[in-house]
Write a protein that holds these residues in place. Structure first.
Motif, short mmCIF file in Angstrom:
data_model
loop_
_atom_site.label_atom_id
_atom_site.label_comp_id
_atom_site.label_asym_id
_atom_site.label_seq_id
_atom_site.Cartn_x
_atom_site.Cartn_y
_atom_site.Cartn_z
N GLN A 96 0.60 -1.74 -0.10
CA GLN A 96 0.53 -0.31 0.10
C GLN A 96 0.79 0.92 0.02
O GLN A 96 0.04 2.26 -0.37
N ALA A 97 2.42 0.96 0.48
CA ALA A 97 2.48 2.30 0.45
C ALA A 97 3.62 2.79 -1.03
O ALA A 97 3.21 3.98 -1.04
N ASP A 98 3.57 1.64 -1.69
CA ASP A 98 4.51 2.67 -2.42
C ASP A 98 3.10 2.59 -3.65
O ASP A 98 2.02 2.80 -4.13
N SER A 99 3.90 3.82 -4.14
CA SER A 99 2.92 5.41 -5.37
C SER A 99 3.17 4.06 -6.54
O SER A 99 4.22 3.59 -7.14
N ILE A 100 2.43 4.59 -7.18
CA ILE A 100 1.86 3.80 -8.76
C ILE A 100 1.31 4.71 -10.02
O ILE A 100 0.71 5.60 -9.21
N THR A 101 2.34 4.88 -10.91
CA THR A 101 2.30 5.31 -11.69
C THR A 101 2.52 4.91 -13.50
O THR A 101 2.43 4.04 -13.18
N GLU A 104 10.69 5.23 0.34
CA GLU A 104 9.36 5.56 -0.13
C GLU A 104 9.85 4.66 -1.58
O GLU A 104 10.99 4.46 -2.32
N ARG A 105 9.07 3.45 -1.79
CA ARG A 105 9.31 3.34 -3.71
C ARG A 105 8.02 3.70 -4.46
O ARG A 105 7.38 3.96 -4.49
N LEU A 106 8.81 4.14 -6.00
CA LEU A 106 7.99 4.79 -6.75
C LEU A 106 7.74 3.12 -7.45
O LEU A 106 8.71 3.03 -8.49
N TYR A 137 7.29 13.83 -12.11
CA TYR A 137 6.81 13.30 -11.00
C TYR A 137 7.04 13.97 -10.16
O TYR A 137 8.87 14.63 -9.93
N VAL A 164 4.72 16.36 1.50
CA VAL A 164 4.10 15.25 1.95
C VAL A 164 5.39 14.69 2.84
O VAL A 164 4.78 13.56 3.85
#
Length: 376
Positions: A16-21, A115-117, A31, A37
């Motif tokens: 859930q902590a990963d940001s997906i784009t 954090e993971r993107l 980005y 944040v």
């Protein structure tokens, strides 16, 4: 059963902590990493004396399990008090999933947050056969990446192009294109006030843009040395977004490029070139002058130098007799007495001290004292 529950919860939280784009290939990807944040991820010092604490932050980005970013992706951050940007243009061969690790370092407390993107590069959704690259002299790459600035530049170029279907394809700093490093003058941006922006469209170039491809335009730009030329029909609502007309180029990829000519394959047999005639022997050469200049002349100079040194060392010496003749007798007497006393002390200190008679200089005061006592 219960031991696996924390592992599953931790895995769920990490997912859930990963940001997906997502981004299509052949188009600009931007980005923005917002500092506010990540402010809540550090120690609860958000408010100090009723004010929001503004911590300086530094972002470090790399591909997961790799030391650097993918080849199409770049990162920039002007200073710890501004946001960071990940930007780049993926190529069709870069399609797939890219996992980017983002490390945020709080420069006040030196705490670190990770954090993971996840960037999914999709196939190109639109082709842009007509592309144009514009040179903006009063902007740097960090100032062009925000969305509102890109929108202002797009609106100015839409009036110049005559179409609203424009998309950003690439943004490049002048330093990445071989520009010189700016002088440390206050107010000067990195990249020396310059950035290249490339936009594309499926609509042909306007009549004004087509002037960039004419030979008259090239000659006029060379004669004016980059000044404003007569054919410059560009407009800009913000003076910082004005493009340099002479340094802008058009790229028409709508016409297929003719393939290179295929070389013709021969029979594989070399043509007859006649009989081989070897070259004649070189003429004889006299090496005696070189021998004199390289060997004889240096040897003669060395011999003359040895003769001069021998004369100075042997024939110009003063000699002991001549030196003693020029020295006063009193000085010679003191020198001989010092030498004799030194030799006597050496004999007394050596193995023969039991057989050596005591020095007379030491007995003279005792003899004088005995004679004085006998006279009484």
């Amino acid at each position: 059963m219960f031991s696996l529950l924390p592992v599953c919860v931790a895995g769920l939280l990490s997912i859930q902590a990963d940001s997906i784009t997502e981004t299509p290939a052949a188009q600009l990807f931007v980005y923005e990493l917002h500092r506010e944040v990540f402010q809540s991820e550090f120690e609860p010092f958000h408010k100090v004396f009723g004010q929001v604490y503004n911590d300086p932050m530094v972002f470090k980005c790399n591909k997961e399990r790799f030391p650097d970013l993918p080849r199409w992706l770049r990162f920039t951050q002007r200073n710890p008090y501004q946001n960071g940007f990940l930007y780049g243009t993926p190529l069709p061969q870069d399609q797939g999933r890219n996992i980017i690790e983002i490390f945020v370092i709080n420069k006040r407390s030196y705490d670190t947050f990770r954090e993971r993107l996840v960037i999914n590069v999709l196939p190109a959704v639109k082709l842009f056969p007509y592309q144009a690259e514009f040179f903006i002299e009063l902007r740097e790459v960090e100032m062009v990446l925000p969305g509102p600035v890109q929108q202002d530049i797009r609106l100015d170029i839409q009036k110049l192009w005559g179409t609203s279907g424009l998309e950003f394809l690439n943004i490049t700093s002048a330093l990445d294109r071989g520009g010189r490093v700016p002088l440390p003058i206050p107010g000067y941006f990195e990249g020396f006030f310059s950035v290249f922006v490339k936009l594309g469209s499926d609509r042909p170039f306007s009549k004004c843009l087509s002037r960039l491809q004419t030979p008259e335009h090239q000659r006029e730009c060379e004669s004016e040395s980059g000044a404003k030329v007569s054919g410059d029909c560009s407009t800009c609502t913000n003076p910082a977004n004005c493009i340099s007309w002479c340094k802008s180029v058009l790229l028409d990829v709508s016409r297929p490029v003719a393939p290179a000519a295929v070389p013709t394959v021969g029979s594989g047999v070399l043509a007859w070139g006649g009989n081989f005639t070897p070259p004649e022997s070189p003429p004889e050469r006299d090496f005696f002058p070189e021998y004199i200049g390289i060997v004889i002349v240096p040897l003669v100079l060395v011999l003359l130098l040895c003769v001069v040194l021998a004369y100075v060392m042997c024939c110009r010496r003063e000699g002991v007799l001549k030196r003693n003749a020029k020295t006063p007798d009193l000085q010679l007497y003191h020198q001989r007495s010092i030498q004799s006393n030194a030799n006597e002390l050496r004999r007394m200190a050596g193995s023969e001290r039991q057989t050596v008679e005591p020095p007379r200089q030491c007995l003279q005061p005792l003899l004088m004292a005995e004679q004085a006592m006998a006279g009484r």
